[in-house]
Design an enzyme around this catalytic site. Structure first.
Site, PDB file in Angstrom:
ATOM      1  N   GLU A 184      38.345  30.114  48.608  1.00 13.74           N
ATOM      2  CA  GLU A 184      36.912  30.098  49.317  1.00 13.74           C
ATOM      3  C   GLU A 184      36.817  28.480  49.407  1.00 13.74           C
ATOM      4  O   GLU A 184      36.791  27.574  48.420  1.00 13.74           O
ATOM      5  CB  GLU A 184      35.973  30.787  48.532  1.00 13.74           C
ATOM      6  CG  GLU A 184      34.495  30.337  48.884  1.00 13.74           C
ATOM      7  CD  GLU A 184      33.275  31.366  48.410  1.00 13.74           C
ATOM      8  OE1 GLU A 184      33.941  32.114  47.550  1.00 13.74           O
ATOM      9  OE2 GLU A 184      32.294  31.028  48.683  1.00 13.74           O
ATOM     10  N   ASP A 195      29.801  40.351  44.102  1.00 15.26           N
ATOM     11  CA  ASP A 195      28.963  40.299  43.289  1.00 15.26           C
ATOM     12  C   ASP A 195      27.760  39.338  44.130  1.00 15.26           C
ATOM     13  O   ASP A 195      26.575  39.502  43.658  1.00 15.26           O
ATOM     14  CB  ASP A 195      28.903  39.715  42.121  1.00 15.26           C
ATOM     15  CG  ASP A 195      29.592  38.286  42.002  1.00 15.26           C
ATOM     16  OD1 ASP A 195      29.865  37.845  43.025  1.00 15.26           O
ATOM     17  OD2 ASP A 195      29.638  37.612  40.738  1.00 15.26           O
ATOM     18  N   LYS A 202      38.505  41.771  41.529  1.00 19.28           N
ATOM     19  CA  LYS A 202      38.738  40.480  41.598  1.00 19.28           C
ATOM     20  C   LYS A 202      37.611  39.639  40.724  1.00 19.28           C
ATOM     21  O   LYS A 202      36.906  40.138  40.003  1.00 19.28           O
ATOM     22  CB  LYS A 202      37.995  39.993  42.972  1.00 19.28           C
ATOM     23  CG  LYS A 202      37.909  38.554  43.290  1.00 19.28           C
ATOM     24  CD  LYS A 202      37.430  38.252  44.585  1.00 19.28           C
ATOM     25  CE  LYS A 202      35.914  38.231  44.903  1.00 19.28           C
ATOM     26  NZ  LYS A 202      35.342  37.033  43.818  1.00 19.28           N
TER      27      LYS A 202
HETATM   28  O1  KIV Z   1      30.808  38.220  45.738  1.00 17.24           O
HETATM   29  C1  KIV Z   1      31.255  37.877  46.831  1.00 17.24           C
HETATM   30  O2  KIV Z   1      31.112  38.356  47.948  1.00 17.24           O
HETATM   31  C2  KIV Z   1      32.298  36.882  46.808  1.00 17.24           C
HETATM   32  C3  KIV Z   1      32.735  36.368  48.066  1.00 17.24           C
HETATM   33  C4  KIV Z   1      32.106  34.941  47.972  1.00 17.24           C
HETATM   34  C5  KIV Z   1      34.263  36.131  48.309  1.00 17.24           C
HETATM   35  O3  KIV Z   1      32.990  36.634  45.644  1.00 17.24           O
END
Ligand code: KIV
Length: 287
Positions: free
Chosen positions: A186, A48, A117
């Site tokens: 992260e 996102d 995710k």
């Molecule tokens: O949205 C995204 O790209 C993420 C990264 C910060 C891992 O969640």
């Protein structure tokens, strides 16, 4: 399109168990997806973060399921082989288990992702249990979780103190118990990442984003790798090529060449046969 085989959960766990590092990148569009397939990247996250890198918002919070599905579909068309993960946007899983299952299902059905995710620790365990029970693999996300940046005090390293590190460790344990196949850490200190990777054993793939080498794999944000996000460059990002500069230089040259007549040249336009032109002039009543 590459001729490698489609990655599966089995391939990913075999890599982990053989000690072969797993590569992971973000991706939001078709041409980049084609490149990442050719480069043989294992896991691809339609993050996102596209709210900032592609849509120009100041945070990830305004991103919708419709935005995510549109980009994930484009990425899947360009890269049919990588293990594709759809990132659940803000407030598409926090309100209830039912919302979480329904929106995770949309990613799988409408964009042919392999997994989803979501961000958060033990408070998300029931959402993870529900989504996994629906047959959808889930990656967790701990440490700096951008959807909670405000509550976390901004975009900063998480778990530098022992108490906070213990909470991240306990959250990782809760996510593994709930059934995640992988956890993204992260911006947590390298030694915390190592402890969590050791704790995860064979059960869960640990991916590091700015959390050191002692994980099963590494993630970078594609735009950071190539200087494509002019507003901000995180300290931990390695720049593999300054594509942003190449593009800016090209744009300036184009503008200069249009102004001074160097563009276009004959190879940049199309002509027609003299006979057809003469006929056209006649048809138009011109001499
Ligand atoms: O949205 C995204 O790209 C993420 C990264 C910060 C891992 O969640």
């Amino acid at each position: 399109m590459s001729d490698r085989k489609k990655l599966t959960l089995g391939t990913l766990f075999k890599k982990k168990n053989d000690g072969v590092p797993i590569t992971m990148l973000t991706c939001y569009d078709y041409p980049t997806a084609c490149f990442q397939d050719d480069a043989g990247i294992d896991m691809v996250l339609v993050g996102d973060s596209l709210g900032m890198t592609m849509l120009g918002y100041d945070s990830t919070l305004p991103v919708t399921m419709a935005d995510m599905i549109r980009h994930a579909q484009a990425v899947r068309r360009g890269n049919p082989k990588s293990w594709l993960i759809g990132d659940m946007p803000y407030m598409t899983y926090q309100p209830s288990v039912e919302d979480a299952i329904r929106n995770a299902g949309r990613f799988m059905a409408e964009a042919a992702t392999d997994a989803i995710k979501l961000e958060g620790g033990r408070e998300m365990a029931d959402r993870i249990v529900g989504i996994v029970a629906a047959g959808i693999p889930v990656m967790g996300h701990l440490g700096l979780t951008p959807q909670s940046a405000s509550a976390l005090g901004g975009f900063r390293v998480q778990g530098k103190g022992a108490m906070q590190a213990k909470k991240i460790y306990d959250d990782a344990q809760a996510l593994i118990d709930a059934g995640v196949f992988a956890i993204l850490l992260e911006m947590v200190p390298d030694r915390v990442c190592k402890l969590i990777t050791e704790m995860a054993g064979q059960d869960c793939i640990i991916i590091s984003l700015g959390s050191g080498p002692d994980a099963d794999g590494q993630l970078l944000i594609y735009h950071d790798m190539f200087g494509l996000y002019p507003k901000f460059k995180p300290r931990m990002a390695k720049v593999y090529g300054d594509a942003g500069k190449v593009i800016l230089d090209g744009l300036k040259s184009y503008a200069d060449e249009v102004m001074d007549g160097a563009f276009p040249q004959p190879e940049n336009w199309f002509g027609m046969a003299d006979s057809e032109y003469d006929e056209l002039v006649k048809l138009l009543g011109k001499k």
